[in-house]
Design a protein around this motif. Structure first.
Motif, PDB file in Angstrom:
ATOM      1  N   PHE A   1      83.239  88.743  28.682  1.00 45.33           N
ATOM      2  CA  PHE A   1      82.380  89.132  27.561  1.00 45.33           C
ATOM      3  C   PHE A   1      80.929  89.383  27.965  1.00 45.33           C
ATOM      4  O   PHE A   1      80.161  89.911  27.179  1.00 45.33           O
TER       5      PHE A   1
ATOM      6  N   THR B   1      75.265  91.752  23.318  1.00 45.52           N
ATOM      7  CA  THR B   1      76.549  92.246  23.831  1.00 45.52           C
ATOM      8  C   THR B   1      77.562  91.120  23.945  1.00 45.52           C
ATOM      9  O   THR B   1      78.707  91.239  23.494  1.00 45.52           O
TER      10      THR B   1
ATOM     11  N   ARG C   1      81.076  90.604  21.761  1.00 42.64           N
ATOM     12  CA  ARG C   1      82.382  90.560  22.442  1.00 42.64           C
ATOM     13  C   ARG C   1      83.113  89.245  22.187  1.00 42.64           C
ATOM     14  O   ARG C   1      84.337  89.235  22.009  1.00 42.64           O
TER      15      ARG C   1
ATOM     16  N   THR D   1      84.491  89.410  18.631  1.00 43.50           N
ATOM     17  CA  THR D   1      85.672  90.271  18.585  1.00 43.50           C
ATOM     18  C   THR D   1      86.886  89.556  19.157  1.00 43.50           C
ATOM     19  O   THR D   1      87.979  89.591  18.577  1.00 43.50           O
ATOM     20  N   HIS D   2      86.702  88.890  20.278  1.00 45.58           N
ATOM     21  CA  HIS D   2      87.808  88.158  20.923  1.00 45.58           C
ATOM     22  C   HIS D   2      88.330  87.045  20.024  1.00 45.58           C
ATOM     23  O   HIS D   2      89.542  86.927  19.805  1.00 45.58           O
TER      24      HIS D   2
END
Length: 163
Positions: free
Chosen positions: A37, A149, A153, A156-157
């Protein structure tokens, strides 16, 4: 060696995540998992036989910016499951203090909020060397972008993971 302390964070970001604090902690406290990530770190390896987060455990962080590569040694300072994970970073092999990274996790309606914070600890005399090695002139600005960022990530994961 005198280690400068910068009381104000260089960069901070938060993300509301539909996951439990325990689920969020499992991800952010596992450096080999977190590299999936991260914007700059592409590999992490536990040292001294460690396999999980514990205060005093160390790991190597392998970082990149375009063609530039460098390695840091990280020592865990906080490992409170479901609440906080933090580590301090040194330039390898010189043992020059670079930064502190911290993840705070707070329960929230529908999940939790993860706050990622970085502090710069690098001695002023070392900054030109750090810029030459990393190619990053504005480390605080880069860390701010990297935090956004990384947290996007991670969110989202975690939200895609089966409950």
């Amino acid at each position: 060696m005198r280690i400068p302390r910068f009381p104000e964070p260089a960069a901070v970001g938060t993300a509301a995540v539909r996951a439990t604090p325990a689920e969020a902690y499992r991800v952010v406290s596992d450096p080999p998992t977190m590299v999936r990530f991260a914007a700059e770190t592409y590999r992490a390896r536990w040292l001294d036989g460690a396999t999980t987060a514990a205060v005093g455990a160390r790991f190597l962080g392998y970082n990149r910016n375009g063609p530039r590569r460098w390695v840091t040694t990280c020592r865990i300072t906080d490992a409170q499951p479901g609440r906080r994970f933090a580590y301090e970073v040194e330039a390898t092999p010189l043992r020059i203090p670079i930064s502190r990274w911290q993840y705070d996790i707070e329960p929230a309606d529908g999940g939790c909020v993860i706050t990622e914070t970085s502090w710069l600890r690098v001695p002023l005399w070392f900054i030109p060397f750090a810029v030459a090695v990393t190619g990053v002139r504005d480390r605080a600005g880069a860390n701010d972008a990297h935090i956004r960022t990384t947290l996007d990530r991670v969110r989202t994961h975690l939200e895609a993971a089966p409950a």
